[in-house]
Design a protein around this motif. Structure first.
Motif, mmCIF file in Angstrom:
data_model
loop_
_atom_site.group_PDB
_atom_site.id
_atom_site.type_symbol
_atom_site.label_atom_id
_atom_site.label_comp_id
_atom_site.label_asym_id
_atom_site.label_seq_id
_atom_site.Cartn_x
_atom_site.Cartn_y
_atom_site.Cartn_z
ATOM 1 N N GLY A 266 -11.814 -19.308 -14.238
ATOM 2 C CA GLY A 266 -12.262 -18.377 -12.578
ATOM 3 C C GLY A 266 -11.662 -16.957 -12.760
ATOM 4 N N ALA A 267 -11.410 -16.196 -11.549
ATOM 5 C CA ALA A 267 -10.422 -15.020 -11.048
ATOM 6 C C ALA A 267 -9.785 -14.860 -9.426
ATOM 7 C CB ALA A 267 -11.753 -14.100 -10.890
ATOM 8 N N VAL A 268 -9.019 -14.449 -9.342
ATOM 9 C CA VAL A 268 -8.435 -14.422 -8.478
ATOM 10 C C VAL A 268 -8.207 -12.912 -7.996
ATOM 11 C CG1 VAL A 268 -6.041 -14.387 -6.940
ATOM 12 C CG2 VAL A 268 -6.825 -16.200 -8.901
ATOM 13 N N PHE A 269 -8.575 -12.458 -6.969
ATOM 14 C CA PHE A 269 -9.019 -11.462 -5.699
ATOM 15 C C PHE A 269 -7.803 -11.283 -5.027
ATOM 16 C CE2 PHE A 269 -12.862 -12.438 -7.265
ATOM 17 C CZ PHE A 269 -13.364 -11.767 -8.578
ATOM 18 N N THR A 270 -7.247 -10.013 -5.445
ATOM 19 C CA THR A 270 -5.834 -9.781 -4.224
ATOM 20 C C THR A 270 -5.972 -8.899 -3.070
ATOM 21 O OG1 THR A 270 -4.127 -10.768 -5.369
ATOM 22 C CG2 THR A 270 -3.594 -9.650 -3.390
ATOM 23 N N THR A 271 -6.231 -8.825 -2.169
ATOM 24 C CA THR A 271 -6.932 -7.783 -0.844
ATOM 25 C C THR A 271 -5.644 -6.574 -0.368
ATOM 26 O OG1 THR A 271 -6.822 -8.795 0.202
ATOM 27 C CG2 THR A 271 -8.934 -8.721 -0.467
ATOM 28 N N GLU A 272 -5.633 -5.990 0.471
ATOM 29 C CA GLU A 272 -4.754 -4.922 0.469
ATOM 30 C C GLU A 272 -4.495 -5.384 1.568
ATOM 31 O OE1 GLU A 272 -4.267 -0.323 -0.390
ATOM 32 O OE2 GLU A 272 -5.981 -0.386 1.223
ATOM 33 N N ARG A 273 -3.494 -5.261 3.281
ATOM 34 C CA ARG A 273 -3.640 -5.780 3.743
ATOM 35 C C ARG A 273 -5.085 -5.860 4.701
ATOM 36 N NH1 ARG A 273 0.330 -6.314 8.032
ATOM 37 N NH2 ARG A 273 -0.082 -6.203 10.298
ATOM 38 N N THR A 274 -5.771 -6.602 5.746
ATOM 39 C CA THR A 274 -6.851 -6.978 6.363
ATOM 40 C C THR A 274 -7.124 -7.136 7.566
ATOM 41 O OG1 THR A 274 -9.296 -6.864 6.055
ATOM 42 C CG2 THR A 274 -8.289 -8.291 4.769
ATOM 43 N N SER A 275 -7.515 -7.397 8.457
ATOM 44 C CA SER A 275 -8.614 -7.839 9.754
ATOM 45 C C SER A 275 -9.300 -9.188 9.187
ATOM 46 C CB SER A 275 -8.769 -7.087 11.074
ATOM 47 O OG SER A 275 -9.869 -6.439 10.141
ATOM 48 N N VAL A 276 -9.747 -9.332 8.892
ATOM 49 C CA VAL A 276 -10.762 -9.882 8.146
ATOM 50 C C VAL A 276 -9.437 -11.753 8.803
ATOM 51 C CG1 VAL A 276 -12.630 -11.146 6.352
ATOM 52 C CG2 VAL A 276 -12.180 -8.891 6.461
ATOM 53 N N SER A 277 -10.583 -12.767 8.322
ATOM 54 C CA SER A 277 -10.063 -13.993 8.588
ATOM 55 C C SER A 277 -10.683 -14.651 8.018
ATOM 56 C CB SER A 277 -10.531 -15.026 9.980
ATOM 57 O OG SER A 277 -11.944 -15.144 9.988
ATOM 58 N N VAL A 278 -9.500 -15.727 7.324
ATOM 59 C CA VAL A 278 -9.330 -16.168 6.177
ATOM 60 C C VAL A 278 -11.035 -17.362 6.130
ATOM 61 C CG1 VAL A 278 -8.552 -18.475 5.762
ATOM 62 C CG2 VAL A 278 -7.504 -17.153 6.011
ATOM 63 N N SER A 279 -11.989 -17.651 7.164
ATOM 64 C CA SER A 279 -13.152 -18.006 7.075
ATOM 65 C C SER A 279 -13.995 -17.071 6.676
ATOM 66 C CB SER A 279 -13.672 -18.900 8.524
ATOM 67 O OG SER A 279 -13.069 -17.916 9.721
ATOM 68 N N GLN A 280 -14.119 -16.377 7.460
ATOM 69 C CA GLN A 280 -14.908 -15.557 6.830
ATOM 70 C C GLN A 280 -14.680 -14.731 5.511
ATOM 71 O OE1 GLN A 280 -13.777 -11.821 9.753
ATOM 72 N NE2 GLN A 280 -15.544 -12.680 10.993
ATOM 73 N N ALA A 281 -13.884 -14.693 5.134
ATOM 74 C CA ALA A 281 -13.379 -14.553 3.576
ATOM 75 C C ALA A 281 -14.135 -15.192 2.309
ATOM 76 C CB ALA A 281 -12.603 -13.837 3.483
ATOM 77 N N GLU A 282 -13.994 -16.569 3.168
ATOM 78 C CA GLU A 282 -14.428 -17.723 2.708
ATOM 79 C C GLU A 282 -15.582 -17.559 2.409
ATOM 80 O OE1 GLU A 282 -13.054 -20.978 4.150
ATOM 81 O OE2 GLU A 282 -11.193 -20.787 3.197
ATOM 82 N N THR A 283 -16.465 -17.482 3.804
ATOM 83 C CA THR A 283 -17.905 -17.224 3.777
ATOM 84 C C THR A 283 -18.762 -15.524 2.278
ATOM 85 O OG1 THR A 283 -18.086 -17.827 5.922
ATOM 86 C CG2 THR A 283 -19.852 -16.822 4.972
ATOM 87 N N TYR A 284 -17.653 -14.489 3.350
ATOM 88 C CA TYR A 284 -17.551 -13.808 2.125
ATOM 89 C C TYR A 284 -18.522 -14.049 0.819
ATOM 90 C CZ TYR A 284 -17.722 -11.050 6.110
ATOM 91 O OH TYR A 284 -17.733 -10.317 7.683
#
Length: 375
Positions: free
Chosen positions: A56-74
């Motif tokens: 699989g793949a692991v994506f690491t972003t910069e500091r963000t205000s997006v919540s964990v649940s929103q990121a999971e949906t995206y």
């Protein structure tokens, strides 16, 4: 000396004790129930394997205000696979998606950058191929199998095959419970989990060997005496190391509990859960199996030997004869001669059913003495 230290000293001398071996069927029943629960959980829910095992793949972003649940949906919309998202300490997100190939990862990265309103160049992507994951899984199983084989060989040489069998059963018991808890809780299984599992197996084995070493020492020439059965001496070995086992387990569980509940839970450091849960569950299961499974199982196997059966008959016959003379039915007759200048703690300890203390005499200066006439 503290109360716990005093208790440990009395347990070691055999002045008091708990009949662990006598209640072994209860401990076996509890372990079977827990093991069945773990197996059912494993069969129904399965293990949540990390990308190291299935690719699989692991994506690491910069500091963000997006919540964990929103990121999971995206992430799930972009990939079509389940995603695991963790909030890192610096406010960045770690998005893990299993079961995707290298060609699709670039497209997912662009869609994530669009949904998260981030620069695609600042999203770090780490890819793991499925073939490499299979190799990791195979190496993990090979390491576990080699460990168990070496354990059996060592114990069979250092002690005897019955102790090797008992230790192997205890280790399998610990592995099954730990893996079952992972399935029930849903924590991710990573190489850190495997490391933690091998660590707790070593700890459990150490705890078991300490009891076995005491048992081996105390059962030398056991058939030449008629005071104790093998099971009673096994009880003495467990009681003699009980406080030490409790102390070492509690001391080991405290920092591991800090990693699991504070590091993984409060601070949100999810990567710590990989190793801390296996350590926490395994340490507790290992302490339990060393006391309640391994040694009682050895006693069970040894008591099936003809010489141990004969020894038990002689011990019971001697106690029956003592009871007929009006002496204690529960305690064997103390055969040693009594010395007026003998130190106070030299009174022989009785394992299994405990001997009732004799009333102090005027000549004994308050010390307990075997009932009847001086020899």
């Amino acid at each position: 000396m503290s109360k716990l230290g005093t208790l440990g000293a009395r347990l070691h001398r055999g002045e008091i004790g708990y009949d662990f071996v006598g209640k072994r069927k209860l401990w076996y029943g509890i372990s079977i129930l827990i093991t069945i629960t773990a197996i059912v959980g494993l069969a129904v829910r399965g293990l949540n394997m990390g990308i190291e095992f299935q690719g699989g793949a692991v994506f690491t972003t910069e500091r963000t205000s997006v919540s964990v649940s929103q990121a999971e949906t995206y992430a799930e919309e972009a990939s079509g696979h389940d995603a695991i998202v963790q909030k890192l300490g610096n406010g960045a997100l770690r998005i893990q998606i299993a079961g995707i190939d290298t060609g699709k990862s670039d497209q997912i990265k662009l869609e994530l950058a669009k949904d998260l309103k981030a620069d695609p160049e600042k999203i770090n992507a780490a890819l793991v191929g499925p073939s490499w994951g299979d190799q990791v899984a195979n190496k993990a199983w090979q390491g576990l199998a080699i460990f168990l084989v070496l354990v059996v060989i060592y114990l069979a040489i250092a002690f005897e095959w019955r102790m090797a069998v008992a230790a192997l059963v205890a280790l399998i018991h610990d592995i099954t419970i730990t893996v079952g808890v992972y399935a029930l809780v849903g924590f991710e299984v990573t190489p850190g989990t495997v490391i933690g599992l091998l660590t707790i197996l070593g700890y459990s084995l150490y705890d078991t060997v300490v009891v076995f070493d005491s048992l081996k020492e105390q059962t030398k020439d056991i058939t030449k005496q008629t005071r104790w059965t093998y099971s009673e001496i096994a009880d003495r070995s467990i009681n003699g190391t009980l406080v030490r086992s409790i102390n070492t387990t509690v001391v080991a569980l405290l920092p591991v509990g800090g990693l699991l509940f504070i590091g993984g839970g409060v601070l949100g450091a999810g990567m710590l859960n990989d190793i801390s849960l296996s350590l926490f569950v395994g340490l507790a299961a290992g302490a339990y199996s060393s006391i309640f499974i391994a040694t009682p199982l050895v006693a069970d196997l040894k008591e099936r030997e003809p010489q141990m059966k004969a020894l038990k008959k002689r011990v019971l016959a001697k106690r029956a004869a003592a009871a007929a003379k009006g002496e204690s039915l529960e305690a064997p007759v103390v055969e040693e001669s009594y010395d007026e200048d003998e130190p106070e703690d030299a009174t022989p300890a009785v394992v299994g059913p405990r001997a009732q203390r004799a009333q102090p005499s005027s000549r004994g200066r308050g010390r307990g003495r075997p009932s009847g006439k001086r020899r």
